[in-house]
Scaffold this active site. Structure first.
Site, PDB file in Angstrom:
ATOM      1  N   LYS A  49       0.948  -1.188  -0.057  1.00  0.00           N
ATOM      2  CA  LYS A  49      -0.096  -0.168  -0.108  1.00  0.00           C
ATOM      3  C   LYS A  49       0.826   1.251   0.092  1.00  0.00           C
ATOM      4  O   LYS A  49       1.839   1.138   0.397  1.00  0.00           O
ATOM      5  CB  LYS A  49      -0.828  -0.089   1.195  1.00  0.00           C
ATOM      6  CG  LYS A  49      -0.187  -0.021   2.547  1.00  0.00           C
ATOM      7  CD  LYS A  49      -0.938   0.070   3.696  1.00  0.00           C
ATOM      8  CE  LYS A  49      -0.318   0.367   5.007  1.00  0.00           C
ATOM      9  NZ  LYS A  49      -1.369   0.261   6.388  1.00  0.00           N
ATOM     10  N   ARG A 147     -10.698   0.283  15.045  1.00  0.00           N
ATOM     11  CA  ARG A 147     -10.285   0.970  13.951  1.00  0.00           C
ATOM     12  C   ARG A 147     -11.555   0.353  12.808  1.00  0.00           C
ATOM     13  O   ARG A 147     -12.859   0.207  13.054  1.00  0.00           O
ATOM     14  CB  ARG A 147      -8.977   0.986  13.396  1.00  0.00           C
ATOM     15  CG  ARG A 147      -8.426   2.240  12.325  1.00  0.00           C
ATOM     16  CD  ARG A 147      -7.059   2.228  12.232  1.00  0.00           C
ATOM     17  NE  ARG A 147      -6.691   0.832  11.626  1.00  0.00           N
ATOM     18  CZ  ARG A 147      -5.522   0.528  11.179  1.00  0.00           C
ATOM     19  NH1 ARG A 147      -4.549   1.559  11.509  1.00  0.00           N
ATOM     20  NH2 ARG A 147      -5.093  -0.464  10.674  1.00  0.00           N
ATOM     21  N   TYR A 281      15.637  29.964   7.803  1.00  0.00           N
ATOM     22  CA  TYR A 281      14.399  31.065   8.515  1.00  0.00           C
ATOM     23  C   TYR A 281      14.452  30.678  10.079  1.00  0.00           C
ATOM     24  O   TYR A 281      14.693  29.992  10.871  1.00  0.00           O
ATOM     25  CB  TYR A 281      13.031  30.473   8.155  1.00  0.00           C
ATOM     26  CG  TYR A 281      12.750  30.447   6.564  1.00  0.00           C
ATOM     27  CD1 TYR A 281      12.889  31.785   6.062  1.00  0.00           C
ATOM     28  CD2 TYR A 281      12.605  29.241   5.756  1.00  0.00           C
ATOM     29  CE1 TYR A 281      12.558  31.793   4.753  1.00  0.00           C
ATOM     30  CE2 TYR A 281      12.343  29.414   4.587  1.00  0.00           C
ATOM     31  CZ  TYR A 281      12.371  30.807   4.064  1.00  0.00           C
ATOM     32  OH  TYR A 281      12.020  30.560   2.579  1.00  0.00           O
ATOM     33  N   MET A 329      11.246  24.462   2.454  1.00  0.00           N
ATOM     34  CA  MET A 329      10.519  23.439   1.641  1.00  0.00           C
ATOM     35  C   MET A 329      11.310  22.831   0.675  1.00  0.00           C
ATOM     36  O   MET A 329      10.956  21.575   0.297  1.00  0.00           O
ATOM     37  CB  MET A 329       9.454  24.463   0.755  1.00  0.00           C
ATOM     38  CG  MET A 329       8.842  23.681  -0.145  1.00  0.00           C
ATOM     39  SD  MET A 329       7.461  24.685  -1.032  1.00  0.00           S
ATOM     40  CE  MET A 329       6.441  25.205   0.145  1.00  0.00           C
TER      41      MET A 329
END
Length: 392
Positions: A49, A147, A281, A329
Site C-alpha cells: 500500500k 478502527r 528561517y 521547503m
C-alpha cells in the site's frame, strides 16, 4: 535499473539527479525470504500500500512475488487495480472501502475484498450479481483495535448474511481476519485479549457454516515475534522494506532484515561564513565560529520532516552532520565545521548503515515519529531508482 518516470530514452547522457531514493530490490527479496522463515507454516502477504511505503509499488510487488510472497495487500481498491493493470495475477487483497467503491472492477479483476459491515456486504453482492461473477471476500472482525472491522456484537449477523450470500453464489468467504493494536509492544495485555476475541470470531464463523481458506491477523511485529498469531497467512508491511516496526522489538539486523531505501542528494553549494551568521528561517541556528556551510537541495516538499530541524542526521564528507536550522521547503543546510566538501558531493540522509550513514530509525528519532512515516512521506519529485531487479 528503473529510471524516473517521464519519457522514452533520448540517446542523450542522463540528466544528473538532484536527489534520489535508491531502492535495493535484492534486499527486499532477501527480507521476504527472512520473513517467510519467521512464519514457516503460513503463507506471506507483502503489503504494498501507499506505493509500497514509498518504495514503488509495481517493482516491489514483482520482487516480493519472486521471493515467494503468495499474496499482496493494498489499502485502496485503486492500488489493487493498478497492480492488476501492471500484470500481477496472484492473490491480492484490498481492505479500505467506502460506499460506492469500484466493487465490480475489483471482482472482475479477481481482487479479494474486505468486508467489515452489512453495507459493504450488500454492495459487493450487488456488484457480483451485476457482473455474473462470484466475489472473494474477507470478513474483518474488530478484535480491539477500534478502527476498521465488524464489532463482535454484530459479527453473528454479518457471518450469517455472508453464508447466505455464499449459498446464493454471489460471494465466497475466502478469509477471516483482524489487526493488532499493540503487537509492537511485547507483552502488552491487549495482544492476548485480541487473540482470544479472534478465536471466538473464528468459532462463530464456523457455526455459521463458513470455511475460509485463510485466517490472518499477524502484521510485521507479530510475524517477527508472535508465532501463535500466524494462522494461515501473515501480512508483512514495513518489515518487507527492512525497517523495524518498533525499536522495542529489535533492530532490522536482529531479524535478518536490511533497509531497502537509501535517500541521498547532491550538495548544491558550499560557502564560508563568519562567526555569528544566522542560518535558515528564523535564525534558530547561528554559527559559533567561522565555518563552512553546505546546502542540501531537499526539503519538506520532498518529505524531509520539518520536525527534524536542528536534529536530522546527514552523512556529508564521510562524517555525520546535523541539519543546521530549519528545514525549508526545498533545501536545508549543514555546518561542516572545519571541513569542506565539493559541490556535487553526495549527502546521504539515510540508508542501511553500511557506510556509517544514518538509518530510517535515526531520522524517526530525530523527528519524533516512526520509520513508517519517514519512508512513506518521501515525495514524488524524488526519483525512485530501482536496482538489482534481475538479481536473485
Amino acid at each position: 535499473m528503473t529510471a524516473p518516470a517521464g519519457g522514452e530514452p533520448t540517446g542523450l547522457p542522463p540528466t544528473p539527479m538532484r536527489a534520489r531514493a535508491v531502492v535495493d530490490l535484492a534486499a527486499l527479496r532477501a527480507n521476504v525470504r527472512a520473513l517467510r522463515a519467521c512464519a514457516p507454516r503460513a503463507d506471506l502477504m507483502a503489503v504494498v500500500k501507499s506505493d509500497a511505503y514509498g518504495h514503488g509499488a509495481v517493482p516491489c510487488a514483482r520482487a516480493a512475488r519472486r521471493a515467494g510472497a503468495a499474496w499482496l495487500g493494498t489499502a485502496t481498491p485503486e492500488e489493487a487495480l493498478a497492480l492488476r493493470a501492471a500484470g500481477d495475477t496472484g492473490r491480492l487483497l484490498c481492505w479500505l472501502w467506502t460506499p460506492g467503491g469500484p466493487w465490480r472492477a475489483a471482482i472482475e479483476a479477481d481482487v479479494d475484498v474486505s468486508v467489515s459491515g452489512m453495507w459493504a456486504l450488500r454492495e459487493v453482492t450487488d456488484a457480483a450479481r451485476a457482473c455474473g461473477r462470484t466475489a472473494r471476500v474477507h470478513l474483518k472482525i474488530d478484535t480491539g483495535l477500534g478502527r476498521n472491522g465488524c464489532p463482535p456484537a454484530a459479527w453473528p449477523e454479518l457471518t450469517a448474511a455472508a453464508r447466505a450470500a455464499e449459498a446464493e453464489g454471489t460471494v465466497v468467504v475466502a478469509g477471516v481476519w483482524s489487526h493488532f493494536a499493540c503487537a509492537d509492544e511485547p507483552g502488552h495485555p491487549s495482544i492476548a485479549a485480541q487473540l482470544s476475541v479472534f478465536h471466538e470470531a473464528l468459532a462463530e464463523a464456523g457455526r455459521a457454516g463458513l470455511k475460509p481458506e485463510v485466517r490472518h491477523m499477524a502484521n510485521s511485529p507479530a510475524t517477527l515475534t508472535l508465532p501463535e498469531s500466524h494462522f494461515d497467512l501473515v501480512r508483512a508491511g514495513i518489515a518487507v522494506y527492512g525497517v523495524s516496526p518498533s525499536p522495542e522489538i529489535g533492530l532490522p539486523s536482529d531479524f535478518g532484515l536490511r533497509q531497502v531505501m537509501t535517500l541521498s542528494a547532491d550538495v548544491a553549494l558550499v560557502k564560508q561564513v563568519p562567526s555569528g551568521h544566522g542560518v535558515s528561517y528564523g535564525h534558530h541556528y547561528v554559527t559559533p565560529g567561522e565555518t563552512t556551510l553546505a546546502l542540501v537541495p531537499v526539503g519538506y516538499a520532498d518529505g524531509i520532516p520539518r520536525h527534524a530541524s536542528g536534529t536530522g542526521p546527514v552523512l556529508v564528507g564521510g562524517k555525520w552532520r546535523t541539519v543546521a536550522g530549519r528545514v525549508a521547503m526545498d533545501q536545508f543546510v549543514v555546518d561542516l565545521g572545519g571541513d569542506t566538501v565539493q559541490v556535487g558531493d553526495e549527502a546521504v540522509l539515510f540508508g542501511p548503515g553500511d557506510r556509517g550513514e544514518p538509518t530510517v530509525e535515526d531520522w524517526a528519532r530525530a523527528a519524533g515519529t516512526i520509520g513508517y512515516e519517514i519512508v512513506t512521506r518521501i515525495g514524488a519529485r524524488v526519483p525512485r531508482v530501482h536496482v538489482h531487479e534481475d538479481a536473485h
